[in-house]
Scaffold this motif. Structure first.
Motif, mmCIF file in Angstrom:
data_model
loop_
_atom_site.group_PDB
_atom_site.id
_atom_site.type_symbol
_atom_site.label_atom_id
_atom_site.label_comp_id
_atom_site.label_asym_id
_atom_site.label_seq_id
_atom_site.Cartn_x
_atom_site.Cartn_y
_atom_site.Cartn_z
ATOM 1 N N LYS A 67 -34.460 -30.566 -26.370
ATOM 2 C CA LYS A 67 -34.805 -31.952 -26.719
ATOM 3 C C LYS A 67 -34.378 -32.300 -28.142
ATOM 4 N N GLU A 68 -34.374 -31.292 -29.021
ATOM 5 C CA GLU A 68 -33.950 -31.508 -30.414
ATOM 6 C C GLU A 68 -32.437 -31.600 -30.541
ATOM 7 N N GLY A 69 -31.705 -31.300 -29.447
ATOM 8 C CA GLY A 69 -30.260 -31.452 -29.465
ATOM 9 C C GLY A 69 -29.458 -30.173 -29.408
ATOM 10 N N LEU A 70 -30.105 -29.014 -29.416
ATOM 11 C CA LEU A 70 -29.354 -27.775 -29.262
ATOM 12 C C LEU A 70 -28.849 -27.667 -27.832
ATOM 13 N N THR A 71 -27.743 -26.983 -27.646
ATOM 14 C CA THR A 71 -27.215 -26.757 -26.306
ATOM 15 C C THR A 71 -27.700 -25.401 -25.799
ATOM 16 N N LYS A 72 -27.538 -25.167 -24.530
ATOM 17 C CA LYS A 72 -27.932 -23.884 -23.940
ATOM 18 C C LYS A 72 -27.136 -22.732 -24.540
ATOM 19 N N GLN A 73 -25.930 -23.012 -25.020
ATOM 20 C CA GLN A 73 -25.092 -21.976 -25.630
ATOM 21 C C GLN A 73 -25.555 -21.634 -27.050
ATOM 22 N N GLN A 74 -26.397 -22.453 -27.642
ATOM 23 C CA GLN A 74 -26.883 -22.219 -29.003
ATOM 24 C C GLN A 74 -28.250 -21.534 -29.021
ATOM 25 N N ILE A 75 -28.820 -21.321 -27.854
ATOM 26 C CA ILE A 75 -30.167 -20.745 -27.768
ATOM 27 C C ILE A 75 -30.073 -19.342 -27.162
ATOM 28 N N TRP A 76 -30.724 -18.400 -27.805
ATOM 29 C CA TRP A 76 -30.762 -17.013 -27.360
ATOM 30 C C TRP A 76 -32.207 -16.641 -27.044
ATOM 31 N N VAL A 77 -32.412 -15.893 -25.966
ATOM 32 C CA VAL A 77 -33.754 -15.476 -25.564
ATOM 33 C C VAL A 77 -33.812 -13.953 -25.493
ATOM 34 N N ASP A 78 -34.975 -13.411 -25.833
ATOM 35 C CA ASP A 78 -35.149 -11.963 -25.890
ATOM 36 C C ASP A 78 -36.075 -11.503 -24.768
ATOM 37 N N TYR A 79 -35.627 -10.527 -23.983
ATOM 38 C CA TYR A 79 -36.435 -9.958 -22.902
ATOM 39 C C TYR A 79 -36.701 -8.470 -23.129
ATOM 40 N N GLU A 80 -36.717 -8.054 -24.380
ATOM 41 C CA GLU A 80 -36.914 -6.646 -24.712
ATOM 42 C C GLU A 80 -38.213 -6.076 -24.142
ATOM 43 N N ARG A 81 -39.238 -6.900 -24.040
ATOM 44 C CA ARG A 81 -40.521 -6.420 -23.529
ATOM 45 C C ARG A 81 -40.415 -5.905 -22.105
ATOM 46 N N ARG A 82 -39.337 -6.234 -21.384
ATOM 47 C CA ARG A 82 -39.143 -5.765 -20.011
ATOM 48 C C ARG A 82 -38.629 -4.331 -19.943
ATOM 49 N N MET A 83 -38.138 -3.804 -21.061
ATOM 50 C CA MET A 83 -37.498 -2.492 -21.051
ATOM 51 C C MET A 83 -38.513 -1.362 -20.903
ATOM 52 N N ALA A 84 -38.119 -0.320 -20.196
ATOM 53 C CA ALA A 84 -38.961 0.867 -20.044
ATOM 54 C C ALA A 84 -38.161 2.112 -20.425
ATOM 55 N N CYS A 85 -37.166 2.472 -19.613
ATOM 56 C CA CYS A 85 -36.428 3.712 -19.869
ATOM 57 C C CYS A 85 -35.291 3.531 -20.877
ATOM 58 N N ALA A 86 -34.811 2.321 -21.027
ATOM 59 C CA ALA A 86 -33.745 1.958 -21.977
ATOM 60 C C ALA A 86 -32.352 2.453 -21.576
ATOM 61 N N VAL A 87 -32.191 2.989 -20.371
ATOM 62 C CA VAL A 87 -30.871 3.455 -19.943
ATOM 63 C C VAL A 87 -30.493 2.960 -18.541
ATOM 64 N N GLY A 88 -31.271 2.077 -17.955
ATOM 65 C CA GLY A 88 -30.932 1.500 -16.659
ATOM 66 C C GLY A 88 -31.240 2.361 -15.453
ATOM 67 N N LYS A 89 -32.056 3.378 -15.611
ATOM 68 C CA LYS A 89 -32.358 4.281 -14.492
ATOM 69 C C LYS A 89 -33.590 3.858 -13.692
ATOM 70 N N CYS A 90 -34.624 3.363 -14.371
ATOM 71 C CA CYS A 90 -35.894 3.122 -13.674
ATOM 72 C C CYS A 90 -35.930 1.770 -12.947
ATOM 73 N N GLY A 91 -35.154 0.809 -13.391
ATOM 74 C CA GLY A 91 -35.113 -0.496 -12.739
ATOM 75 C C GLY A 91 -36.206 -1.465 -13.135
ATOM 76 N N HIS A 92 -37.122 -1.057 -14.018
ATOM 77 C CA HIS A 92 -38.203 -1.956 -14.434
ATOM 78 C C HIS A 92 -37.696 -3.188 -15.165
ATOM 79 N N CYS A 93 -36.549 -3.087 -15.787
ATOM 80 C CA CYS A 93 -36.041 -4.204 -16.579
ATOM 81 C C CYS A 93 -35.064 -5.088 -15.798
ATOM 82 N N ARG A 94 -34.863 -4.805 -14.546
ATOM 83 C CA ARG A 94 -33.886 -5.570 -13.766
ATOM 84 C C ARG A 94 -34.360 -7.003 -13.564
ATOM 85 N N MET A 95 -33.486 -7.939 -13.884
ATOM 86 C CA MET A 95 -33.717 -9.364 -13.679
ATOM 87 C C MET A 95 -32.484 -9.889 -12.949
#
Length: 117
Positions: A67-95
């Motif tokens: 609404k303030e005028g930023l575009t979707k390309q100017q906004i970054w979101v963090d999903y670090e809280r989803r991580m568990a094993c940090a190497v892609g083995k457990c699948g807990h972080c899959r979105m």
């Protein structure tokens, strides 16, 4: 909950909020979205925003930034809280087709908006 906007390497706006406690120069009370209108967005074309927090906060902070005028390309979101094993083995972080620990944990919003959190 934190929102950071950067227009260049020398100038940054940082909003950090607490649900309760005493407000001071470092921390604001309440929702991040209540403070977005206080950001200096005078150089909008060169601004990037990083949103870190729970999913509901990310959702509404992104809406407010758009609404303030930023575009979707100017906004970054963090999903670090989803991580568990940090190497892609457990699948807990899959979105969707993404693994947060391998493909992220920070995503540009135009690439992350379809990810189910």
């Amino acid at each position: 909950m934190t929102l950071l906007t950067c227009t260049n390497s020398e100038r940054q706006n940082l909003i950090t909020t607490l649900d309760e406690g005493e407000e001071d120069e470092e921390f604001h009370l309440g929702l991040v979205t209540a403070h977005i209108d206080k950001l200096d967005l005078s150089d909008l074309a060169n601004t990037q925003a990083i949103v870190v927090g729970p999913p509901i906060m990310i959702k509404f902070a992104v809406q407010a930034l758009l609404k303030e005028g930023l575009t979707k390309q100017q906004i970054w979101v963090d999903y670090e809280r989803r991580m568990a094993c940090a190497v892609g083995k457990c699948g807990h972080c899959r979105m969707g087709e993404k693994y947060v620990c391998i493909d992220g944990p920070v995503f540009r919003f135009d690439e992350a908006e379809h990810l189910v959190d």
